[in-house]
Design a protein around this motif. Sequence first.
Motif, PDB file in Angstrom:
ATOM      1  N   GLY A  36       3.506  73.970  24.646  1.00 50.15           N
ATOM      2  CA  GLY A  36       4.914  74.197  24.954  1.00 50.15           C
ATOM      3  C   GLY A  36       5.475  75.294  24.072  1.00 50.15           C
ATOM      4  N   PRO A  37       6.652  75.802  24.439  1.00 52.19           N
ATOM      5  CA  PRO A  37       7.257  76.863  23.625  1.00 52.19           C
ATOM      6  C   PRO A  37       7.755  76.303  22.295  1.00 52.19           C
ATOM      7  CG  PRO A  37       8.730  76.232  25.414  1.00 52.19           C
ATOM      8  CD  PRO A  37       7.468  75.464  25.605  1.00 52.19           C
ATOM      9  N   ASN A  38       8.106  77.188  21.361  1.00 52.13           N
ATOM     10  CA  ASN A  38       8.669  76.747  20.088  1.00 52.13           C
ATOM     11  C   ASN A  38       9.923  75.923  20.342  1.00 52.13           C
ATOM     12  OD1 ASN A  38       6.746  78.019  18.464  1.00 52.13           O
ATOM     13  ND2 ASN A  38       7.825  79.976  18.618  1.00 52.13           N
ATOM     14  N   GLY A  39      10.046  74.824  19.608  1.00 45.52           N
ATOM     15  CA  GLY A  39      11.237  73.995  19.744  1.00 45.52           C
ATOM     16  C   GLY A  39      11.200  73.073  20.943  1.00 45.52           C
ATOM     17  N   ILE A 202       4.860  70.421  27.452  1.00 44.71           N
ATOM     18  CA  ILE A 202       6.139  69.854  27.033  1.00 44.71           C
ATOM     19  C   ILE A 202       7.179  70.959  26.975  1.00 44.71           C
ATOM     20  CG2 ILE A 202       7.356  68.751  25.120  1.00 44.71           C
ATOM     21  CD1 ILE A 202       5.005  67.118  24.540  1.00 44.71           C
ATOM     22  N   ASP A 203       8.344  70.684  27.563  1.00 56.44           N
ATOM     23  CA  ASP A 203       9.445  71.637  27.452  1.00 56.44           C
ATOM     24  C   ASP A 203      10.734  70.846  27.348  1.00 56.44           C
ATOM     25  OD1 ASP A 203      10.612  74.151  27.319  1.00 56.44           O
ATOM     26  OD2 ASP A 203      11.018  74.177  29.469  1.00 56.44           O
ATOM     27  N   LYS A 204      11.605  71.255  26.462  1.00 56.47           N
ATOM     28  CA  LYS A 204      12.901  70.598  26.240  1.00 56.47           C
ATOM     29  C   LYS A 204      12.734  69.086  26.079  1.00 56.47           C
ATOM     30  CE  LYS A 204      15.540  74.109  28.763  1.00 56.47           C
ATOM     31  NZ  LYS A 204      14.643  74.693  29.785  1.00 56.47           N
ATOM     32  N   GLY A 205      11.710  68.703  25.339  1.00 58.52           N
ATOM     33  CA  GLY A 205      11.543  67.289  25.016  1.00 58.52           C
ATOM     34  C   GLY A 205      11.014  66.406  26.128  1.00 58.52           C
ATOM     35  N   ARG A 206      10.512  67.029  27.211  1.00 59.12           N
ATOM     36  CA  ARG A 206       9.966  66.235  28.306  1.00 59.12           C
ATOM     37  C   ARG A 206       8.568  66.727  28.679  1.00 59.12           C
ATOM     38  NH1 ARG A 206      13.734  63.351  31.185  1.00 59.12           N
ATOM     39  NH2 ARG A 206      15.911  63.863  30.740  1.00 59.12           N
ATOM     40  N   VAL A 207       7.753  65.826  29.233  1.00 61.01           N
ATOM     41  CA  VAL A 207       6.442  66.227  29.736  1.00 61.01           C
ATOM     42  C   VAL A 207       6.642  66.818  31.126  1.00 61.01           C
ATOM     43  CG1 VAL A 207       4.153  65.456  30.428  1.00 61.01           C
ATOM     44  CG2 VAL A 207       5.242  64.478  28.416  1.00 61.01           C
ATOM     45  N   MET A 208       6.296  68.100  31.292  1.00 62.57           N
ATOM     46  CA  MET A 208       6.470  68.756  32.580  1.00 62.57           C
ATOM     47  C   MET A 208       5.237  68.573  33.452  1.00 62.57           C
ATOM     48  SD  MET A 208       9.424  69.935  31.897  1.00 62.57           S
ATOM     49  CE  MET A 208       9.818  71.062  33.226  1.00 62.57           C
ATOM     50  N   ASP A 289      -0.947  80.455  32.337  1.00 67.41           N
ATOM     51  CA  ASP A 289       0.307  81.151  32.075  1.00 67.41           C
ATOM     52  C   ASP A 289       1.208  81.129  33.318  1.00 67.41           C
ATOM     53  OD1 ASP A 289       1.801  82.348  30.195  1.00 67.41           O
ATOM     54  OD2 ASP A 289       0.834  84.306  30.294  1.00 67.41           O
ATOM     55  N   ASP A 290       0.605  81.446  34.482  1.00 68.81           N
ATOM     56  CA  ASP A 290       1.369  81.428  35.725  1.00 68.81           C
ATOM     57  C   ASP A 290       1.899  80.025  36.005  1.00 68.81           C
ATOM     58  OD1 ASP A 290       0.701  84.113  36.182  1.00 68.81           O
ATOM     59  OD2 ASP A 290      -1.211  83.526  37.081  1.00 68.81           O
ATOM     60  N   ALA A 291       1.048  79.030  35.754  1.00 67.18           N
ATOM     61  CA  ALA A 291       1.448  77.649  35.986  1.00 67.18           C
ATOM     62  C   ALA A 291       2.617  77.284  35.083  1.00 67.18           C
ATOM     63  CB  ALA A 291       0.266  76.710  35.721  1.00 67.18           C
ATOM     64  N   PHE A 292       2.558  77.771  33.868  1.00 71.40           N
ATOM     65  CA  PHE A 292       3.612  77.479  32.909  1.00 71.40           C
ATOM     66  C   PHE A 292       4.953  78.059  33.366  1.00 71.40           C
ATOM     67  CE2 PHE A 292       6.144  77.999  29.134  1.00 71.40           C
ATOM     68  CZ  PHE A 292       6.000  76.764  28.535  1.00 71.40           C
ATOM     69  N   GLY A 297       9.970  77.872  34.296  1.00 75.64           N
ATOM     70  CA  GLY A 297      10.845  78.973  34.645  1.00 75.64           C
ATOM     71  C   GLY A 297      10.856  80.089  33.620  1.00 75.64           C
ATOM     72  N   ARG A 298       9.962  80.005  32.621  1.00 72.83           N
ATOM     73  CA  ARG A 298       9.868  81.130  31.687  1.00 72.83           C
ATOM     74  C   ARG A 298       8.452  81.251  31.154  1.00 72.83           C
ATOM     75  NH1 ARG A 298      11.794  78.231  26.596  1.00 72.83           N
ATOM     76  NH2 ARG A 298      12.017  76.173  27.472  1.00 72.83           N
ATOM     77  N   ARG A 299       8.212  82.371  30.540  1.00 75.90           N
ATOM     78  CA  ARG A 299       6.891  82.682  30.043  1.00 75.90           C
ATOM     79  C   ARG A 299       6.806  82.294  28.576  1.00 75.90           C
ATOM     80  NH1 ARG A 299       2.878  85.445  32.425  1.00 75.90           N
ATOM     81  NH2 ARG A 299       4.102  85.704  34.313  1.00 75.90           N
ATOM     82  N   LEU A 300       5.635  81.822  28.167  1.00 71.30           N
ATOM     83  CA  LEU A 300       5.421  81.535  26.742  1.00 71.30           C
ATOM     84  C   LEU A 300       5.212  82.854  26.037  1.00 71.30           C
ATOM     85  CD1 LEU A 300       2.894  78.690  26.023  1.00 71.30           C
ATOM     86  CD2 LEU A 300       5.226  78.926  25.252  1.00 71.30           C
ATOM     87  N   THR A 301       6.004  83.098  25.025  1.00 77.42           N
ATOM     88  CA  THR A 301       5.783  84.344  24.292  1.00 77.42           C
ATOM     89  C   THR A 301       5.160  84.027  22.951  1.00 77.42           C
ATOM     90  OG1 THR A 301       8.084  84.165  23.701  1.00 77.42           O
ATOM     91  CG2 THR A 301       7.499  85.806  25.363  1.00 77.42           C
TER      92      THR A 301
END
Lengths: 302, 244
Positions: A36-39, A202-208, A289-292, A297-301
Motif C-alpha cells: 500500500g502507499p505511505n500512510g 491496503i489503502d486508507k486503512g482498508r483491505v482493497m 501496478d495497473d491493478a493497483f 485510483g492512483r499510482r504507487l510512487t
Amino acid sequence: MPVIEVSHLHKRYGETVAVQDVSFDVAAGEIFGVLGPNGAGKTTTVECVAGLRVPDGGEVSVLGLDPRRDATRLRHLVGVQLQESRLPDRLRVAEALEMYASFYRDPADPAQLIDELGLGEKRNTPYDKLSGGQKQRLSIALALVGNPKIAILDELTTGLDPQARRDTWSLIERVRDRGVTIVLVTHFMEEAERLCDRLAVIDKGRVMALDSPAGLVSAVVPDQRIRFRPSTPLDDHLLTGLPQVTSVTRSGTQVVVTGTGDVLHAVTSVLARNQIIAADLRLEQATLDDAFVELTGRRLTD
Amino acid sequence: MHAFSQILKTEARLYLRDTSTMVLTIALPTLILVVLGLIPTLRQPTADLGGQSFITYFTPSLLVVTLAMVGVNVLPTVLATYRERGILRRLATTPASPLALLLAQLVLALIGILISAVLLAMVARLAFGVPLPQHPLGFAAALVLGTAALLALGLLVAAAAPTARSAQALTVPVFMVVMFFGGVYLPRFLLPDFIAEIGAYAPPGVQALLDAWTGTAPHPLHLVIMAVVAVAAGALATKLFRWQ
C-alpha cells in the motif's frame, strides 16, 4: 492452517483513523505481502500483529496466541525487523548478533547466521562502517537470530540500490525455504510481485484486495493483449468467434487480439489448425501496478 | 539474567570505545585538579578558607563535574539517541526488555562515577596532600544520594526530550546550573551567600560532599533534599518516559 489471523482490526491515533477495517489470514510457510502507499495503515497493522500496539477493535491471533496477553511467549516465536531501526555506531556485527542471541531460549548460531547473510567478512566491522545493504542484512539477521516461526519485515529494501534489493529478495526466499513464515510490508510493486505468494493491498486503512499477485492482476485487470504478424492473410472471424476474445484490431501488418482467461491458448490453437504461423508473437498483460491503479485510483510512487 | 549481563557487557564495550566521553566523565575532574595543583599558591593554606588550601577546598566541587557530566549530560543523550534510533523499540520486540538497557546504562553511570571519585580522591591525596574524605559514611551517603538525584534528573531530561537533538539542547542549561551551584565555575566562597546556600540544596548537594570530606557529618536536611529530588524526578521520568 493460518499462523496469523487478523479480523476487523481497527486502530486510531486521536482523531486519525489509521486502520479502519483490516482482515486477513497468513498461512504457514508463505510470504505474505502487505502492500500500500505511505500512510495506508500497513505499519500500524503489522505493529498490532507484533504486539507493539494495542488495537482499538477487532481480533488478532498469532500462532493461536494473543499478541498482548501472550507477549512474552510470542517474542520468542516472532522476529521483527522494524522500519528505520538502527544500531549504535560503534557496535560490531558479531557483537550485535551475539547480544540478540542471548535474549532467546533456542537461538540460531550467530556465526553461522553471519555467514549465511554474507556478512562473514564484516563480522568485526562497526555498524556505522556498513553499507546500506549490509545494515539491512544485519537487521534481518537480528530478526532471525531467535529462530522465529514468523518474521515480520517492514520496508526492508527501502533506500537500497537495485542490486542490494535483488540480493535481499533472494535472501528472503532462502529464509522462507527454511520454513519461516514471512510477513513483508512494502510499497514496491516489483518487490510484491516477485516475492509474495499472496498479498493484501491496503489503502486508507482498508483491505482493497487479497489474492496472489497474478490472481489479483487477472481479477482486477483481466484483459490481455496478443500481438502477432500472421504468415498468411487471416480472416478476423476465425478469432472473433472465440468466447475468450473481446476484440480484434489491426495495426499495420500486426493483428492485435484482446481477450480474457486462456485467450493465448485459444488463439494459437486456431492459428495452428489453419496452418498460420504467428510471427513476433507478444503477450501483454497488466502488471500489479495497473491493478493497483484500478483498485485505488492512483499510482504507487516510490 | 543472561540477557542483562550480555546487554551490560555490550554497553560497557561501547562506553570504552567512546574515548572522548570516557575521558570527560572519568578523568576530567582529576585533570583539572592536577592543573590547579601545579599552581603553588593554590596549595598553600589560606586564612580565608579557614586554614585550608584552595585545592582541598575545591576538590569536592570537582567531583560535581563527573556527577553532572554522567548524570545530566551523557545519560540523557545516550538514552534519547537510543530511542531516536529505534533501539529501545527494537528491544521491545525481543524477549529482552528495553528496561534492561536502561538499567545497564544506570549501572555503567554508577561505575563511572565511582571510578572517577576514587581516582580524584587518590590523586588529591597522593599528589597534593588533600586528606581523604574524613567522614566516610557521610561521604558515601552524600555521594550516593547526590548521584541518585542527578541520574534521576538525567532520566527526566531523557523522558521529556522528544529527540536526541532536543535532549542535548535540554542538557546544556541543566548541566550549567548544576556546575554553577556546585561551585565549579566559580569557587563557592566567591559566590554570594544566597547562591552558595542554594547550592547546598541543588543536586548533587555539594555542601554535603564538602562537609563529609572535611570531617563534619552532612546536614540531614541536605541529604533528605537529594533523596526527595531523586524520588520525585525518578517518578516523573517513569511516568513520562516513552520507549519510542
